[in-house]
Design an enzyme around this catalytic site. Structure first.
Site, PDB file in Angstrom:
ATOM      1  N   ASN A  33      42.295  22.230  54.413  1.00 25.71           N
ATOM      2  CA  ASN A  33      41.432  21.065  54.213  1.00 25.71           C
ATOM      3  C   ASN A  33      40.277  20.990  55.209  1.00 25.71           C
ATOM      4  OD1 ASN A  33      42.873  19.877  52.001  1.00 25.71           O
ATOM      5  ND2 ASN A  33      44.506  19.435  53.454  1.00 25.71           N
TER       6      ASN A  33
ATOM      7  N   ARG B  48      59.065  18.281  30.739  1.00 23.81           N
ATOM      8  CA  ARG B  48      59.545  18.480  32.126  1.00 23.81           C
ATOM      9  C   ARG B  48      59.204  19.851  32.704  1.00 23.81           C
ATOM     10  NH1 ARG B  48      64.153  16.116  29.874  1.00 23.81           N
ATOM     11  NH2 ARG B  48      64.200  13.876  30.222  1.00 23.81           N
TER      12      ARG B  48
ATOM     13  N   GLU C 299      52.663  21.509  52.113  1.00 18.47           N
ATOM     14  CA  GLU C 299      51.721  20.952  53.086  1.00 18.47           C
ATOM     15  C   GLU C 299      52.383  20.049  54.119  1.00 18.47           C
ATOM     16  OE1 GLU C 299      47.832  20.233  51.432  1.00 18.47           O
ATOM     17  OE2 GLU C 299      47.418  18.749  52.968  1.00 18.47           O
TER      18      GLU C 299
ATOM     19  N   GLU D 178      34.455  27.976  50.206  1.00 21.85           N
ATOM     20  CA  GLU D 178      35.902  28.081  50.443  1.00 21.85           C
ATOM     21  C   GLU D 178      36.243  29.446  51.063  1.00 21.85           C
ATOM     22  OE1 GLU D 178      37.590  25.354  50.017  1.00 21.85           O
ATOM     23  OE2 GLU D 178      36.834  24.263  48.260  1.00 21.85           O
TER      24      GLU D 178
HETATM   25  N1  LIG Z   1      44.319  22.886  43.000  1.00 17.97           N
HETATM   26  C1  LIG Z   1      43.701  23.203  44.125  1.00 17.97           C
HETATM   27  O1  LIG Z   1      44.316  23.709  45.070  1.00 17.97           O
HETATM   28  C2  LIG Z   1      42.231  22.985  44.223  1.00 17.97           C
HETATM   29  C3  LIG Z   1      41.512  23.564  45.279  1.00 17.97           C
HETATM   30  C4  LIG Z   1      40.133  23.393  45.315  1.00 17.97           C
HETATM   31  C5  LIG Z   1      39.492  22.665  44.323  1.00 17.97           C
HETATM   32  N2  LIG Z   1      40.227  22.111  43.312  1.00 17.97           N
HETATM   33  C6  LIG Z   1      39.565  21.369  42.220  1.00 17.97           C
HETATM   34  O2  LIG Z   1      38.732  22.278  41.507  1.00 17.97           O
HETATM   35  C7  LIG Z   1      37.695  21.547  40.860  1.00 17.97           C
HETATM   36  C8  LIG Z   1      36.383  22.284  41.043  1.00 17.97           C
HETATM   37  O3  LIG Z   1      36.521  23.547  40.452  1.00 17.97           O
HETATM   38  P1  LIG Z   1      35.246  24.440  40.101  1.00 17.97           P
HETATM   39  O4  LIG Z   1      34.332  24.465  41.239  1.00 17.97           O
HETATM   40  O5  LIG Z   1      35.769  25.701  39.546  1.00 17.97           O
HETATM   41  O6  LIG Z   1      34.493  23.561  39.006  1.00 17.97           O
HETATM   42  P2  LIG Z   1      34.542  23.565  37.406  1.00 17.97           P
HETATM   43  O7  LIG Z   1      35.876  23.880  36.905  1.00 17.97           O
HETATM   44  O8  LIG Z   1      33.919  22.285  36.982  1.00 17.97           O
HETATM   45  O9  LIG Z   1      33.557  24.766  37.041  1.00 17.97           O
HETATM   46  C9  LIG Z   1      32.201  24.684  37.431  1.00 17.97           C
HETATM   47  C10 LIG Z   1      31.266  24.902  36.250  1.00 17.97           C
HETATM   48  O10 LIG Z   1      31.257  26.278  35.893  1.00 17.97           O
HETATM   49  C11 LIG Z   1      31.475  26.440  34.486  1.00 17.97           C
HETATM   50  N3  LIG Z   1      32.115  27.756  34.375  1.00 17.97           N
HETATM   51  C12 LIG Z   1      33.389  28.077  34.676  1.00 17.97           C
HETATM   52  N4  LIG Z   1      33.563  29.410  34.615  1.00 17.97           N
HETATM   53  C13 LIG Z   1      32.380  29.938  34.242  1.00 17.97           C
HETATM   54  C14 LIG Z   1      31.912  31.257  34.026  1.00 17.97           C
HETATM   55  N5  LIG Z   1      32.706  32.321  34.242  1.00 17.97           N
HETATM   56  N6  LIG Z   1      30.632  31.438  33.640  1.00 17.97           N
HETATM   57  C15 LIG Z   1      29.813  30.360  33.474  1.00 17.97           C
HETATM   58  N7  LIG Z   1      30.178  29.094  33.700  1.00 17.97           N
HETATM   59  C16 LIG Z   1      31.456  28.888  34.079  1.00 17.97           C
HETATM   60  C17 LIG Z   1      32.285  25.250  34.114  1.00 17.97           C
HETATM   61  O11 LIG Z   1      32.192  24.980  32.744  1.00 17.97           O
HETATM   62  C18 LIG Z   1      31.658  24.162  34.992  1.00 17.97           C
HETATM   63  O12 LIG Z   1      30.491  23.662  34.375  1.00 17.97           O
HETATM   64  C19 LIG Z   1      37.706  20.163  41.470  1.00 17.97           C
HETATM   65  O13 LIG Z   1      38.243  19.253  40.532  1.00 17.97           O
HETATM   66  C20 LIG Z   1      38.622  20.293  42.677  1.00 17.97           C
HETATM   67  O14 LIG Z   1      39.310  19.104  42.968  1.00 17.97           O
HETATM   68  C21 LIG Z   1      41.564  22.270  43.246  1.00 17.97           C
HETATM   69 ZN   LIG Z   2      38.056  22.760  48.428  1.00 16.16          ZN
END
Ligand SMILES: NC(=O)c1ccc[n+]([C@@H]2O[C@H](COP(=O)([O-])OP(=O)(O)OC[C@H]3O[C@@H](n4cnc5c(N)ncnc54)[C@H](O)[C@@H]3O)[C@@H](O)[C@H]2O)c1
Ligand SMILES: [Zn+2]
Length: 359
Positions: free
Chosen positions: A242, A118, A234, A182
């Site tokens: 968004n 939880r 939100e 972003e």
């Molecule tokens: N919670 C929220 O408010 C929110 C907001 C925006 C996006 N998201 C989510 O985030 C996700 C996308 O996140 P992302 O763009 O970070 O993608 P990701 O977590 O897949 O990372 C992108 C790639 O970079 C690699 N990587 C990470 N850190 C690294 C580093 N320092 N050096 C080398 N490689 C590295 C990872 O292994 C991966 O291959 C999506 O699932 C999306 O829905 C969530």
């Molecule tokens: Zn986003």
């Protein structure tokens, strides 16, 4: 080093931003419990796990759970595997989950923290630009379901976010650009001066200059923290985050093998801006500046081809849809955007068509 506070009464927490911050963890996180589970993936672990482990207290029991690299790992089955690991190790309600990674690791780890017994303590150590400026702050946690992205999740705030900006040096060009999408979003929806600053610092940001990066990350986190503090769940203001996402999610869903989130958001932002340009509600010069800045950051400003039916079906599944009516975040100027219900599909389709790359 810089500290920003996310003001959420008893759930308030700090965001620490600086270089080589993992070595500072003993002074930043003084009340860590003795059972710690680091969730990460092999790519990230190879770079940053040794430094993180070295910074954790000697008497702590540290588990490391690696998930696969990629969006597909944000799944019900990975979630179940982390639960198995925690239960097999008899981790109790006083344990903490540490997310070391990008948005995929952070979203999954946050949902684990929200639901294990939880709810247990949770720390975000974001390693991608997208995670450092967006996903690690604000408490949205989720995993995907075969029926759609982020369909299973919870609002669950971390105890702290520790952003070590040097992590970005190992990030691919493509993932780095996705984070910038972003960052641009914050300028468009909230801060015209920041947008201008971004225009003036394109070269420094593309070169990942530490000074420029530190400012971009700091300002983005400040804006996100302000918005989240004003509207955690939100009900209003937070929806502005968004911008470009309703269109972007449709692209991501149809082209999940070839389009990344930030790229889809960039193209989606241009569609939203084009719609307002058509309506005479966004000055042409602002439209051009939005398109030019995204392009300068090597982001796509044209959408890939989807049929009209594909667009409509994908967008109907958006979480903002109410009573079957489409709702979009639409910019009225650089620095200002609004949530609007849109009933004229032909105008939306015109904007999509204008921004779709010709085949
Ligand atoms: N919670 C929220 O408010 C929110 C907001 C925006 C996006 N998201 C989510 O985030 C996700 C996308 O996140 P992302 O763009 O970070 O993608 P990701 O977590 O897949 O990372 C992108 C790639 O970079 C690699 N990587 C990470 N850190 C690294 C580093 N320092 N050096 C080398 N490689 C590295 C990872 O292994 C991966 O291959 C999506 O699932 C999306 O829905 C969530
Ligand atoms: Zn986003």
């Amino acid at each position: 080093m810089h500290r920003i506070d996310v003001g959420l009464a008893e759930r308030s927490y700090p965001i620490h931003i600086g270089r080589q911050l993992f070595s500072e963890l003993p002074t930043l996180l003084t009340s860590l419990p003795t059972q710690l589970c680091i969730i990460t993936n092999p790519t990230i672990a190879a770079h940053y796990l040794p430094a993180l482990r070295a910074a954790l207290p000697d008497d702590a029991t540290v588990l490391v759970h690696e998930i696969a690299d990629g969006e597909h790992a944000k799944s019900l089955s990975s979630y179940g595997e982390v639960m198995d690991t925690l239960i097999a190790a008899s981790f109790n309600r006083d344990c903490a989950i540490l997310a070391l990674g990008g948005g995929v690791v952070g979203d999954l780890a946050g949902f684990v923290a929200a639901t294990y017994q939880r709810g247990v303590h949770f720390y975000q150590l974001p390693t991608t630009l997208l995670a450092q400026v967006d996903s690690s702050v604000g408490g949205k946690t989720a995993i995907n379901h075969p029926g759609g992205k982020n369909l299973v999740g919870a609002f669950y705030q971390p105890q702290a976010v520790v952003i070590s900006t040097d992590c970005l040096n190992t990030l691919s060009e493509r993932d780095y650009a996705c984070g910038l999408a972003e960052v641009v979003k914050y300028g468009i929806i909230y801060d015209a001066d920041f947008f201008t600053w971004l225009e003036d610092n394109v070269a420094g940001l593309n070169a990942r200059e530490p000074e420029a990066l530190a400012h971009a990350i700091r300002r983005s986190c400040e804006i996100k923290a302000e918005i989240v503090a004003a509207d955690e769940r939100e009900q209003g203001l937070r929806a502005l985050l968004n911008l470009g996402h309703t269109f972007g999610h449709a692209i991501e869903a149809e082209y999940y093998n070839s389009w990344h989130h930030g790229e889809a958001v960039a193209a989606g932002t241009v569609i939203a801006a084009h719609y307002m340009l058509q309506q005479g509600e966004l000055p042409a010069v602002d439209y051009q500046r939005i398109e030019a800045l995204l392009q300068a950051f090597h982001l796509p400003v044209r959408a890939p081809h989807l049929s009209e039916l594909q667009w409509q079906q994908r967008m109907q599944r958006d979480k903002k849809v109410q009573a079957g009516r489409l709702r979009f975040i639409l910019p009225t100027a650089i620095g200002r955007a609004e949530l609007r219900t849109v009933t004229d599909w032909s105008g939306v389709w015109q904007a999509i068509s204008a921004v779709t790359e010709t085949r």
